[in-house]
Design a protein around this motif. Structure first.
Motif, PDB file in Angstrom:
ATOM      1  N   CYS A   1       0.810  -1.207   0.139  1.00 44.30           N
ATOM      2  CA  CYS A   1       0.061  -0.103   0.097  1.00 44.30           C
ATOM      3  C   CYS A   1       0.816   1.338   0.025  1.00 44.30           C
TER       4      CYS A   1
ATOM      5  N   ARG B   1      -0.791  -5.725   1.871  1.00 42.90           N
ATOM      6  CA  ARG B   1      -1.933  -5.961   2.367  1.00 42.90           C
ATOM      7  C   ARG B   1      -2.673  -6.874   1.310  1.00 42.90           C
TER       8      ARG B   1
ATOM      9  N   MET C   1      -7.709  -3.224  -1.148  1.00 44.63           N
ATOM     10  CA  MET C   1      -7.095  -2.365  -1.663  1.00 44.63           C
ATOM     11  C   MET C   1      -7.739  -1.765  -3.087  1.00 44.63           C
TER      12      MET C   1
ATOM     13  N   TRP D   1      -0.997   0.329  -5.798  1.00 43.65           N
ATOM     14  CA  TRP D   1      -2.086   0.024  -4.910  1.00 43.65           C
ATOM     15  C   TRP D   1      -2.014   0.689  -3.489  1.00 43.65           C
ATOM     16  N   VAL D   2      -3.451   1.175  -3.154  1.00 41.99           N
ATOM     17  CA  VAL D   2      -3.546   1.855  -2.080  1.00 41.99           C
ATOM     18  C   VAL D   2      -4.814   1.366  -1.221  1.00 41.99           C
ATOM     19  N   GLY D   3      -4.974   1.225  -0.080  1.00 40.47           N
ATOM     20  CA  GLY D   3      -5.861   0.942   0.842  1.00 40.47           C
ATOM     21  C   GLY D   3      -7.170   1.400   0.081  1.00 40.47           C
TER      22      GLY D   3
ATOM     23  N   GLU E   1      -6.916   6.712   3.153  1.00 41.80           N
ATOM     24  CA  GLU E   1      -5.474   6.183   2.670  1.00 41.80           C
ATOM     25  C   GLU E   1      -5.226   6.782   1.304  1.00 41.80           C
TER      26      GLU E   1
END
Length: 225
Positions: free
Chosen positions: A38, A45, A50, A75-77, A82
């Protein structure tokens, strides 16, 4: 001197000891891997928690909800906070090595696309014949094996409470859990289903219903985070 570290799952990896890749190698690779780094939290994660982002041909960073768009992905939560943190850190510029341009409305765009995805999934379940509306029909569906009970967020509390109680009784009697959804307004339900005055709905146990539930939970989590 204490060495900096990054969290990877439940483990910390010292800086310089093989940091995870900030981007995947493309959509095929993205679908094979079960977890990613993330950009906001710097933790590894599950990809189910995500959202994937890619650089479009025009240079804009765009969300890729289905993880199918070409090119390397970052990728990001899957929460507002986030993504906001990733933007504050200018993490996309780092991940895409300066090639990605971030539009100021990216957070709102993600919200819109997630909501649209929910409506599409609900419409799909309806077209597949897996959804009923109206208090009487919903009650019958709950007794007959419905898996999801939906109330408009602006529904009258007494009517919703009666159906909730019935769903709980049926669930306890049959040893199953009926999912409750009340995060969509009556107007949104009307638009998604193409009918007027939808207040209560029930979805039968079916893959299309499960698809709707997964998407609405993702939207709820995004807005709550």
């Amino acid at each position: 001197m204490q060495q900096a570290s990054e969290q990877v799952g439940d483990h910390e990896i010292p800086a310089g000891a093989g940091e995870p890749e900030e981007t995947d190698a493309g959509p095929a690779a993205a679908r094979r891997v079960l977890s990613r780094l993330c950009l906001a939290s710097r933790t590894v994660r599950p990809v189910g928690e995500m959202l994937r982002f890619v650089v479009a041909p025009d240079g804009q960073v765009v969300p890729d909800l289905a993880a199918k768009l070409p090119g390397r992905g970052a990728w990001v939560g899957a929460t507002r906070s986030e993504l906001a943190l990733a933007l504050k850190k200018k993490a996309f510029g780092r991940a895409f090595r300066g090639k990605g341009r971030v539009d100021p409305g990216l957070i709102d765009l993600v919200d819109t696309l997630l909501e649209k995805d929910v409506f599409s999934a609900l419409s799909f379940a309806n077209k597949a014949g897996q959804l009923v509306t109206g208090t009487t029909k919903v009650g019958e569906a709950l007794v007959g094996g419905a898996a999801i009970l939906v109330h408009a967020s602006d529904a009258a509390r007494d009517g919703a409470a009666k159906l909730d109680a019935l769903a709980r009784r049926v669930g306890e009697a049959e040893g199953k859990e009926i999912a409750f959804v009340n995060s969509l307004s009556g107007v949104q339900l009307d638009l998604a289903l193409g009918r007027a005055n939808v207040v209560h709905a029930a979805l039968l146990a079916h893959p299309t219903s499960a698809g709707f539930l997964a998407r609405v939970r993702r939207l709820e989590s995004w807005r709550a985070g």
